[in-house]
Design a protein around this motif. Structure first.
Motif, PDB file in Angstrom:
ATOM      1  N   PRO A 141       8.640   5.981 -13.662  1.00  0.00           N
ATOM      2  CA  PRO A 141       9.178   4.624 -13.746  1.00  0.00           C
ATOM      3  C   PRO A 141       9.508   4.074 -12.365  1.00  0.00           C
ATOM      4  CG  PRO A 141      10.820   6.228 -14.442  1.00  0.00           C
ATOM      5  CD  PRO A 141       9.537   6.979 -14.267  1.00  0.00           C
ATOM      6  N   ALA A 142       9.683   2.755 -12.310  1.00  0.00           N
ATOM      7  CA  ALA A 142       9.943   2.097 -11.025  1.00  0.00           C
ATOM      8  C   ALA A 142      11.179   2.668 -10.330  1.00  0.00           C
ATOM      9  CB  ALA A 142      10.110   0.593 -11.246  1.00  0.00           C
ATOM     10  N   GLY A 143      12.201   3.018 -11.124  1.00  0.00           N
ATOM     11  CA  GLY A 143      13.422   3.553 -10.525  1.00  0.00           C
ATOM     12  C   GLY A 143      13.186   4.846  -9.774  1.00  0.00           C
ATOM     13  N   GLU A 144      12.344   5.726 -10.311  1.00  0.00           N
ATOM     14  CA  GLU A 144      12.080   6.993  -9.627  1.00  0.00           C
ATOM     15  C   GLU A 144      11.229   6.791  -8.368  1.00  0.00           C
ATOM     16  OE1 GLU A 144      10.785  10.280 -11.885  1.00  0.00           O
ATOM     17  OE2 GLU A 144      12.461  10.179 -13.308  1.00  0.00           O
ATOM     18  N   VAL A 145      10.301   5.844  -8.436  1.00  0.00           N
ATOM     19  CA  VAL A 145       9.524   5.542  -7.229  1.00  0.00           C
ATOM     20  C   VAL A 145      10.459   5.013  -6.139  1.00  0.00           C
ATOM     21  CG1 VAL A 145       7.658   4.148  -6.259  1.00  0.00           C
ATOM     22  CG2 VAL A 145       7.439   5.096  -8.573  1.00  0.00           C
ATOM     23  N   HIS A 146      11.399   4.155  -6.533  1.00  0.00           N
ATOM     24  CA  HIS A 146      12.375   3.641  -5.567  1.00  0.00           C
ATOM     25  C   HIS A 146      13.181   4.772  -4.936  1.00  0.00           C
ATOM     26  CE1 HIS A 146      16.760   2.559  -5.056  1.00  0.00           C
ATOM     27  NE2 HIS A 146      16.192   1.960  -4.029  1.00  0.00           N
ATOM     28  N   LEU A 147      13.677   5.687  -5.760  1.00  0.00           N
ATOM     29  CA  LEU A 147      14.481   6.785  -5.222  1.00  0.00           C
ATOM     30  C   LEU A 147      13.673   7.641  -4.248  1.00  0.00           C
ATOM     31  CD1 LEU A 147      16.412   7.900  -8.436  1.00  0.00           C
ATOM     32  CD2 LEU A 147      17.270   6.506  -6.543  1.00  0.00           C
ATOM     33  N   ALA A 148      12.411   7.894  -4.570  1.00  0.00           N
ATOM     34  CA  ALA A 148      11.567   8.686  -3.684  1.00  0.00           C
ATOM     35  C   ALA A 148      11.340   7.971  -2.358  1.00  0.00           C
ATOM     36  CB  ALA A 148      10.231   8.992  -4.357  1.00  0.00           C
ATOM     37  N   VAL A 149      10.974   6.686  -2.416  1.00  0.00           N
ATOM     38  CA  VAL A 149      10.696   5.929  -1.190  1.00  0.00           C
ATOM     39  C   VAL A 149      11.963   5.756  -0.366  1.00  0.00           C
ATOM     40  CG1 VAL A 149       9.886   3.736  -0.244  1.00  0.00           C
ATOM     41  CG2 VAL A 149       8.748   4.722  -2.232  1.00  0.00           C
ATOM     42  N   HIS A 150      13.069   5.400  -1.027  1.00  0.00           N
ATOM     43  CA  HIS A 150      14.306   5.132  -0.291  1.00  0.00           C
ATOM     44  C   HIS A 150      14.843   6.398   0.373  1.00  0.00           C
ATOM     45  CE1 HIS A 150      18.152   2.424  -0.344  1.00  0.00           C
ATOM     46  NE2 HIS A 150      17.771   2.744   0.866  1.00  0.00           N
ATOM     47  N   THR A 152       0.825  -1.211   0.000  1.00  0.00           N
ATOM     48  CA  THR A 152       0.000   0.000   0.000  1.00  0.00           C
ATOM     49  C   THR A 152       0.857   1.257   0.000  1.00  0.00           C
ATOM     50  OG1 THR A 152      -0.148  -0.139   2.416  1.00  0.00           O
ATOM     51  CG2 THR A 152      -1.951  -1.110   1.140  1.00  0.00           C
ATOM     52  N   LEU A 153       2.032   1.211   0.644  1.00  0.00           N
ATOM     53  CA  LEU A 153       2.899   2.387   0.647  1.00  0.00           C
ATOM     54  C   LEU A 153       3.424   2.659  -0.760  1.00  0.00           C
ATOM     55  CD1 LEU A 153       5.205   3.674   3.319  1.00  0.00           C
ATOM     56  CD2 LEU A 153       6.271   3.290   1.105  1.00  0.00           C
ATOM     57  N   LEU A 154       3.833   1.596  -1.465  1.00  0.00           N
ATOM     58  CA  LEU A 154       4.281   1.786  -2.846  1.00  0.00           C
ATOM     59  C   LEU A 154       3.147   2.309  -3.714  1.00  0.00           C
ATOM     60  CD1 LEU A 154       6.493  -1.356  -3.574  1.00  0.00           C
ATOM     61  CD2 LEU A 154       7.203   0.894  -2.773  1.00  0.00           C
ATOM     62  N   ASP A 155       1.956   1.783  -3.505  1.00  0.00           N
ATOM     63  CA  ASP A 155       0.818   2.257  -4.294  1.00  0.00           C
ATOM     64  C   ASP A 155       0.557   3.742  -4.058  1.00  0.00           C
ATOM     65  OD1 ASP A 155       0.480  -0.265  -5.334  1.00  0.00           O
ATOM     66  OD2 ASP A 155      -1.102  -0.838  -3.913  1.00  0.00           O
ATOM     67  N   ASP A 156       0.697   4.173  -2.812  1.00  0.00           N
ATOM     68  CA  ASP A 156       0.489   5.587  -2.497  1.00  0.00           C
ATOM     69  C   ASP A 156       1.549   6.454  -3.173  1.00  0.00           C
ATOM     70  OD1 ASP A 156      -1.747   5.068  -0.997  1.00  0.00           O
ATOM     71  OD2 ASP A 156      -0.696   5.034   0.920  1.00  0.00           O
ATOM     72  N   TYR A 157       2.808   5.985  -3.208  1.00  0.00           N
ATOM     73  CA  TYR A 157       3.856   6.743  -3.888  1.00  0.00           C
ATOM     74  C   TYR A 157       3.606   6.781  -5.400  1.00  0.00           C
ATOM     75  CZ  TYR A 157       7.122   7.941  -0.179  1.00  0.00           C
ATOM     76  OH  TYR A 157       7.724   8.519   0.915  1.00  0.00           O
ATOM     77  N   ARG A 158       3.134   5.674  -5.948  1.00  0.00           N
ATOM     78  CA  ARG A 158       2.835   5.676  -7.382  1.00  0.00           C
ATOM     79  C   ARG A 158       1.739   6.694  -7.697  1.00  0.00           C
ATOM     80  NH1 ARG A 158       3.418  -0.290  -6.738  1.00  0.00           N
ATOM     81  NH2 ARG A 158       5.275  -0.938  -7.896  1.00  0.00           N
ATOM     82  N   ALA A 159       0.791   6.828  -6.768  1.00  0.00           N
ATOM     83  CA  ALA A 159      -0.270   7.823  -6.974  1.00  0.00           C
ATOM     84  C   ALA A 159       0.278   9.237  -6.881  1.00  0.00           C
ATOM     85  CB  ALA A 159      -1.381   7.609  -5.942  1.00  0.00           C
TER      86      ALA A 159
END
Length: 515
Positions: free
Chosen positions: A360-369, A347-354
């Motif tokens: 792209p997946a790489g940018e979502v990773h950088l934001a979350v990390h 759910t946390l990844l889904d919220d970041y994707r929103a």
């Protein structure tokens, strides 16, 4: 220049490039931490006769990094526990003091880096101090007790070095115009986490009244995990993980062994969290020197008597990606594996994707990390400190700059040259995206004045957080004059929504995993 008399002897510096500002470099604050003193708590520096020339930076702690503008480390350098001072030279002990602790993953860094030049802040009426301390295994490796008894080596020797430097400041800074009663200790990244540790350490009590944390990193180890790291480093160095054996291993060998261990984690996708951020050394919580990690200690009310200014950037981890120090994630399956390794729910990844539609997946990773390691951790420190009754101010650095290819983002370390007023140093142009413009200089002026105001009065220029941890946050950007917003109206690594990143973490209610 005329000499300044300390308890160890007289020192002489030189002009710093602005009228009236004197810089002194390479002043020993403790004895060399090698030989019989290796892995021990710092000892007082030996006195000297005559006038000591302090116009050059001292050698850096053992490390593998080569840093812009800073001297390198070579075997045989011993006086690594030195500090530097920039002062307006005002007579008397009246000026507020800012003591800076550099970052560098607890493994590299130097007080001589060009973005840490204290000239601009000294021109605003501060006495600025920067310092070196033991790094890597020398400063933070867990050394087992001697076989058959004997004096054990303390954990967190790097933190004890910092306390020794602050003690030196207390005892000597009046000679440079500084007030020992008005000391602020500040740091960024590993330096910020060091400062957070100092605010809750009994040995540091009374040495400063205010603290500045820029991009504190969630990096404290337990005694158990630190002992496991020692075993890995010793094996990489080809020696038993015993007190006696480790004392015989040269510092350079332990630096190389630590780098080998980190590289193994980076090359092994199945190695868990360290695959993504393979820093292997950091403060050890749970022992005599640091009983609790800073966040737990803040939640228990420790450190509430120290005024706190917390800042982080809105796109922290993009710097690690830009310098090739981030694990490459290019697919949703890789992103899911990253989340699983850190115990993060889907759910946390889904919220970041929103929050980052179409990214792209790489940018979502950088934001979350980046939020996991720096932004959310820094915010939780601010929350806990405010809820315990501490005076807490919060800021976020959101300045971006477009350019050839990808823009220079509001990434890790980018705020430091603005806070020090060192934008014109060519060595920092990579961090800020080239030559600074007029709006950049205006932002730097606002940030240096905020630091100076906080160090002098405890007020950086905007309201502190309320006792419930809520309130207003300063947004540092080249747009406007440094607006103050409610902290829930805009988002972390999300352009245009500078605080929305907190919503997924609050919704998930997650504890932050220990490294």
């Amino acid at each position: 220049m005329n000499g300044f008399t300390t308890r160890s002897g007289t020192v002489r510096g030189g002009l710093a490039g602005r009228p009236g500002i004197v810089a002194l470099r390479g002043i020993p604050y403790a004895a060399p931490p090698f030989g019989a003193a290796r892995f021990r708590a710092p000892r007082p520096a030996a006195p000297w006769a005559g006038v000591r020339d302090c116009t050059r930076f001292g050698p850096v702690a053992p490390q593998s990094a080569r840093l812009p503008g800073a001297p390198g480390w070579t075997a045989g350098d011993e006086d690594v526990l030195t500090l530097n001072i920039w002062t307006p030279g005002t007579e008397g002990d009246t000026l507020p003091v800012l003591v800076w602790i550099h970052g560098g993953a607890f493994a590299y860094g130097s007080s001589a880096q060009p973005d840490f030049d204290g000239t601009a802040l000294a021109a605003l009426g501060l006495v600025v101090v920067t310092l070196n301390y033991r790094l890597g295994f020398e400063g933070f490796g867990h050394v087992p007790p001697p076989v058959g008894g004997g004096e054990p080596c303390p954990d967190n020797r790097g933190l004890l070095d910092q306390i020794a430097a602050l003690t030196w400041v207390r005892d000597n800074i009046a000679a440079f115009g500084g007030s020992a009663r008005d000391v602020t200790v500040a740091g960024q990244s590993a330096g910020a986490t060091s400062v957070a540790c100092l605010t809750v350490m009994e040995r540091a009590r009374g040495l400063f009244r205010r603290a500045v944390l820029h991009s504190a990193v969630n990096a404290c180890a337990t005694v158990r995990s630190a002992a496991a790291t020692t075993a890995e480093v010793a094996a990489a160095a080809g020696t038993p993980a015993t007190h006696e054996a480790l004392l015989q291993v040269p510092p350079a060998v332990l630096v190389a062994a630590s780098d080998t261990v980190a590289a193994r984690y980076r090359d092994d996708p199945g190695s868990g969290p360290r695959h993504y951020d393979p820093a292997v050394h950091g403060p050890v919580a749970g022992g005599d020197t640091l009983p609790l990690d800073p966040l737990t200690a803040y939640e228990a009310g420790a450190g509430a008597g120290v005024d706190l200014l917390v800042c982080h950037t809105t796109e922290e981890y993009w710097l690690l990606d830009a310098v090739g120090d981030s694990a490459e994630i290019t697919t949703d399956s890789g992103l899911d594996a990253f989340a699983a390794d850190f115990g993060l729910p889907k759910t946390l990844l889904d919220d970041y994707r929103a929050l980052l539609p179409g990214a792209p997946a790489g940018e979502v990773h950088l934001a979350v990390h980046g939020d996991l390691l720096f932004a959310e951790y820094s915010s939780r420190l601010a929350d806990a400190h405010a809820r315990a009754g501490g005076r807490t101010h919060l800021a976020r650095f959101a300045r971006r700059r477009g350019g050839r290819g990808q823009p220079v983002r509001a990434w890790h370390c980018a705020d430091v040259p603005f806070a020090f007023g060192t934008l014109d140093r060519a060595d920092v142009h990579f961090l800020i995206g080239g030559e600074p413009g007029a709006a950049d200089h205006a932002l730097a002026e606002r940030m240096t004045r905020a630091w100076a105001g906080f160090a002098a009065t405890g007020d950086p220029g905007w309201p502190r957080l309320r006792a419930d941890g809520e309130g207003e946050v300063r947004i540092w950007d080249t747009d406007g004059n440094g607006e103050v917003r409610n902290r829930d109206t805009g988002g972390g690594g999300v352009p245009g929504r500078r605080d929305a990143f907190r919503a997924p973490w609050r919704k998930a209610g997650l504890p932050l995993m220990e490294p």
